[in-house]
Motif scaffolding. Structure first.
Motif, PDB file in Angstrom:
ATOM      1  N   ALA A 155      10.972  -1.640 -48.268  1.00  0.00           N
ATOM      2  CA  ALA A 155      10.437  -0.380 -47.753  1.00  0.00           C
ATOM      3  C   ALA A 155      10.803  -0.227 -46.280  1.00  0.00           C
ATOM      4  O   ALA A 155      11.246   0.833 -45.843  1.00  0.00           O
ATOM      5  N   ALA A 156      10.649  -1.321 -45.519  1.00  0.00           N
ATOM      6  CA  ALA A 156      10.988  -1.253 -44.091  1.00  0.00           C
ATOM      7  C   ALA A 156      12.467  -0.923 -43.924  1.00  0.00           C
ATOM      8  O   ALA A 156      12.839  -0.118 -43.068  1.00  0.00           O
ATOM      9  N   ALA A 157      13.305  -1.537 -44.765  1.00  0.00           N
ATOM     10  CA  ALA A 157      14.755  -1.279 -44.671  1.00  0.00           C
ATOM     11  C   ALA A 157      15.069   0.169 -45.026  1.00  0.00           C
ATOM     12  O   ALA A 157      15.961   0.775 -44.436  1.00  0.00           O
ATOM     13  N   ASP A 175       9.478 -10.225 -41.465  1.00  0.00           N
ATOM     14  CA  ASP A 175       8.223  -9.482 -41.636  1.00  0.00           C
ATOM     15  C   ASP A 175       7.037 -10.447 -41.537  1.00  0.00           C
ATOM     16  O   ASP A 175       6.780 -11.214 -42.465  1.00  0.00           O
ATOM     17  N   LEU A 176       6.358 -10.421 -40.406  1.00  0.00           N
ATOM     18  CA  LEU A 176       5.180 -11.276 -40.233  1.00  0.00           C
ATOM     19  C   LEU A 176       3.955 -10.378 -40.137  1.00  0.00           C
ATOM     20  O   LEU A 176       3.738  -9.707 -39.139  1.00  0.00           O
ATOM     21  N   GLU A 310      22.162  -7.525 -38.072  1.00  0.00           N
ATOM     22  CA  GLU A 310      20.973  -7.256 -37.248  1.00  0.00           C
ATOM     23  C   GLU A 310      19.756  -7.992 -37.790  1.00  0.00           C
ATOM     24  O   GLU A 310      19.702  -8.269 -38.990  1.00  0.00           O
ATOM     25  N   ILE A 311      18.785  -8.245 -36.927  1.00  0.00           N
ATOM     26  CA  ILE A 311      17.464  -8.692 -37.404  1.00  0.00           C
ATOM     27  C   ILE A 311      16.470  -7.620 -36.973  1.00  0.00           C
ATOM     28  O   ILE A 311      16.445  -7.237 -35.790  1.00  0.00           O
ATOM     29  N   ILE A 312      15.695  -7.128 -37.902  1.00  0.00           N
ATOM     30  CA  ILE A 312      14.634  -6.212 -37.484  1.00  0.00           C
ATOM     31  C   ILE A 312      13.285  -6.885 -37.712  1.00  0.00           C
ATOM     32  O   ILE A 312      13.085  -7.625 -38.673  1.00  0.00           O
ATOM     33  N   LEU A 313      12.385  -6.629 -36.772  1.00  0.00           N
ATOM     34  CA  LEU A 313      11.053  -7.234 -36.846  1.00  0.00           C
ATOM     35  C   LEU A 313      10.064  -6.186 -37.332  1.00  0.00           C
ATOM     36  O   LEU A 313       9.963  -5.114 -36.745  1.00  0.00           O
ATOM     37  N   VAL A 314       9.382  -6.502 -38.419  1.00  0.00           N
ATOM     38  CA  VAL A 314       8.297  -5.621 -38.856  1.00  0.00           C
ATOM     39  C   VAL A 314       7.049  -6.470 -39.092  1.00  0.00           C
ATOM     40  O   VAL A 314       7.124  -7.697 -39.155  1.00  0.00           O
ATOM     41  N   GLY A 315       5.899  -5.802 -39.237  1.00  0.00           N
ATOM     42  CA  GLY A 315       4.636  -6.523 -39.378  1.00  0.00           C
ATOM     43  C   GLY A 315       4.011  -6.669 -38.001  1.00  0.00           C
ATOM     44  O   GLY A 315       4.710  -6.978 -37.019  1.00  0.00           O
ATOM     45  N   PHE A 338      11.075  -2.812 -34.938  1.00  0.00           N
ATOM     46  CA  PHE A 338      11.173  -1.521 -35.589  1.00  0.00           C
ATOM     47  C   PHE A 338       9.825  -1.113 -36.158  1.00  0.00           C
ATOM     48  O   PHE A 338       9.411  -1.615 -37.190  1.00  0.00           O
ATOM     49  N   ASP A 339       9.144  -0.228 -35.473  1.00  0.00           N
ATOM     50  CA  ASP A 339       7.943   0.397 -35.993  1.00  0.00           C
ATOM     51  C   ASP A 339       7.054  -0.600 -36.752  1.00  0.00           C
ATOM     52  O   ASP A 339       6.730  -0.396 -37.923  1.00  0.00           O
ATOM     53  N   PRO A 340       6.636  -1.713 -36.078  1.00  0.00           N
ATOM     54  CA  PRO A 340       6.044  -2.826 -36.821  1.00  0.00           C
ATOM     55  C   PRO A 340       4.864  -2.462 -37.724  1.00  0.00           C
ATOM     56  O   PRO A 340       4.744  -2.996 -38.822  1.00  0.00           O
TER      57      PRO A 340
END
Ligand code: AMP
Length: 559
Positions: A155-157, A175-176, A310-315, A338-340
């Motif tokens: 979903a985040a992707a 995603d943490l 890339e690495i995106i951080l969510v959570g 990215f919009d955690p």
């Protein structure tokens, strides 16, 4: 709004916080604030006599009524031993989660003046078969038509990919959240989002960082007061420390130190905790996430993916600055935040929106080709095989655009394909030639789903009445594993026709659908007779318990 364009909402059902989003008339994903005007709602439920209170008030009430407040139920989804008792009534995690969902929907309905019926709900990529089924059941108990269960990183992707849909890249989603850690490699293309590999730990999240702070505060309190009493035995103190620890953790994401006070048994101790100390007492937790990431990258290499872009951080917990530093040190790449808090719900909403538009498109294509709706699975395949002309497709898309008011390109892009992998291996209990029991894995983790596989089982004696199949889930990538490395998730009983000989093959077909849910069918091979399969899903709420939960939920107004 017409039936074909029924709005499908996206819900992030989180361990600590949940949120709901929709796609507005401009095609933009928007979070819907709750009745308290907050964009996220604590996934906390307070059983206040006959009424049920969800969110901030419930979280605050945990101090005064620790035994009436329940939180972190997501960690117990599909877990039969988890029962919350209130007024002699039993509640399972699915039902408690349903109350959180109801609160989100109820507030959204009030905000938008529109009923919430169809939803896409997210779950950690790490969830196994039962947890996914339990998540779907939670939605059903809340009274929704659950259109899809989609993985949180996916979903985040989707939310991330929708920012610039022409750019193709391989992204790692780190995603943490509050209770879970997922690391997922995703291949984002123009019209598809494909999960390559996934890993993580569903018992590692922001809550563990809180717990470390709590333990540290207890130690400081003991040192200061000279007591050796375990002050956490007192539920009021425990709740109080949990809340202050979470607050302190959040402050430490912004500032180098934070004051905290611990009050217990009439004594109050003031203390200051610095970011360095916090990082030191939680270092091993962060290290575990790095190890999981490295393991996952090794698995991805086996699938031919040597690198990522890339690495995106969510959570929410990725706001802790040490996460970014550690990732930079280990992978020589600067992660993007990215919009955690919101990416997951927004991505689910975008996916739901696309499902809705695609429904409209399928209906038009059905009219133009005289092919029944149920038999249209993939419009792009129909175009490739000339079953649908490019011209008719354009016409259908234009009609949906006219009807919904969305642009033609967004209608065309609604045919988004999401490909997933299973996060666990699953197999059956088999016997070795030495007659020892082992688990024989049929689907190995990180296999792309949907997938259908067949396996033969043999009758042991003449006129055998039943065959018992024990379905096991594990986290290894090996085909054969010892019994104690796997957990039994379901049993299936095959009811055989009479008078079958011994040693007759019964062909079992295992299908894992794109949501990672399991379906079984069986065939007696000599006469190709279908064999009845009874699957026991006792771990997930079912039967009378499910009906009771649905009835209770129908009559319930949450606050
Ligand atoms: P999620 O499940 O994605 O909503 O993440 C919730 C987790 O993120 C909880 O453990 C929160 O305490 C944590 N969190 C939220 N904001 C922050 C912050 N500013 N710094 C550290 N942790 C945070």
């Amino acid at each position: 709004m017409t039936e074909q364009t029924k709005r499908i909402f996206g819900i992030d059902l989180g361990t600590t916080y949940s949120s709901i989003a929709y796609v507005d008339e401009y095609g933009k994903a928007v979070i819907i604030p709750n009745a308290e005007n907050e964009r996220v709602t604590p996934s906390v439920v307070f059983f206040d006599d006959d009424s049920i209170v969800i969110g901030d008030v419930a979280k605050e009430s945990s101090k005064l009524y620790p035994n009436e407040v329940v939180s972190f139920v997501k960690r117990s989804m599909g877990e039969p031993n988890f029962i919350f008792l209130h007024n002699s009534e039993e509640y399972r995690a699915e039902e408690i989660s349903a109350y959180v969902l109801k609160k989100l929907a109820q507030d959204a309905e009030q905000y938008l003046g529109e009923t919430v019926t169809d939803v896409v709900i997210t779950c950690p990529a790490y969830f196994g078969i039962n947890e996914r089924e339990a998540t779907r059941k939670a939605g059903e108990i809340a009274g929704f038509n659950v259109r899809h269960i989609i993985n949180e990183p996916t979903a985040a992707a989707i939310a991330y990919g929708s920012l610039d849909s022409n750019d193709e890249r391989i992204v790692l989603v780190y995603d943490l959240g509050g209770g879970t850690f997922d690391i997922t490699m995703i291949d984002i293309r123009k019209n598809s989002v494909e999960v390559i590999c996934t890993g993580g730990d569903h018992n590692l999240g922001g809550k563990d960082w809180d717990d470390r702070l709590v333990a540290h505060m207890v130690e400081l309190f003991q040192n200061e007061t000279g007591t050796d009493e375990d002050i956490l035995d007192d539920p009021d103190t425990w709740q109080d420390l949990q809340l202050s620890a979470e607050k302190a953790k959040k402050i430490l994401s912004q500032r180098p130190k934070t004051p905290i006070s611990v009050t217990h048994g009439g004594e109050r101790v003031k203390m200051v905790i610095g970011r360095e100390k916090f990082e030191e007492i939680t270092e091993d937790l962060l290290e575990r996430t790095i190890e999981f990431t490295k393991e996952m990258l090794e698995e991805a290499k086996n699938k031919g993916y040597q690198s990522f872009d890339e690495i995106i951080l969510v959570g929410g917990a990725t706001r802790m600055p040490q996460i970014k530093t550690q990732i930079e040190e280990n992978f020589s790449i600067t992660p993007k935040v990215f919009d955690p808090d919101e990416a997951v719900a927004k991505g689910a909403a975008i996916y739901g929106w696309k499902l809705g538009l695609n429904d409209g498109l399928i209906e038009r294509v059905s009219q133009k080709t005289n092919k029944p709706i149920e038999r249209i699975d993939d419009i792009s395949v129909m175009i490739e095989s000339n079953e649908l002309s490019a011209q008719d497709f354009k016409k259908a898309a234009q009609e949906v655009a006219d009807q919904t008011g969305y642009t033609l390109p967004s209608i065309e892009r609604s045919m988004l394909k999401v490909k997933n992998v299973t996060s666990k291996s699953f197999g059956v209990v088999a016997h070795t030639p030495q007659d020892d029991e082992i688990v024989f894995n049929i689907v190995l983790r990180n296999t792309t789903v949907p997938i259908t596989l067949k396996k033969d089982f043999y009758t042991a004696v003449m006129d055998q009445k039943t065959v018992l199949i024990r379905i096991m889930e594990s986290e290894t990538s090996r085909v054969e594993v010892p019994l104690d490395h796997a957990v039994e998730i379901k049993t299936a009983v095959l009811n055989l026709p009479p008078n079958l000989p011994a040693d007759l093959p019964i062909e079992i077909t295992f299908t894992l659908n794109e949501e990672g849910r399991l379906h079984l069918t069986a065939m007696e091979t000599t006469e190709s007779r279908q064999v009845e399969v009874m699957v026991d899903t006792a771990s997930v709420i079912q039967g009378e318990d499910l009906e009771k939960a649905i009835a209770r939920s129908q009559n319930l107004v949450v606050h």
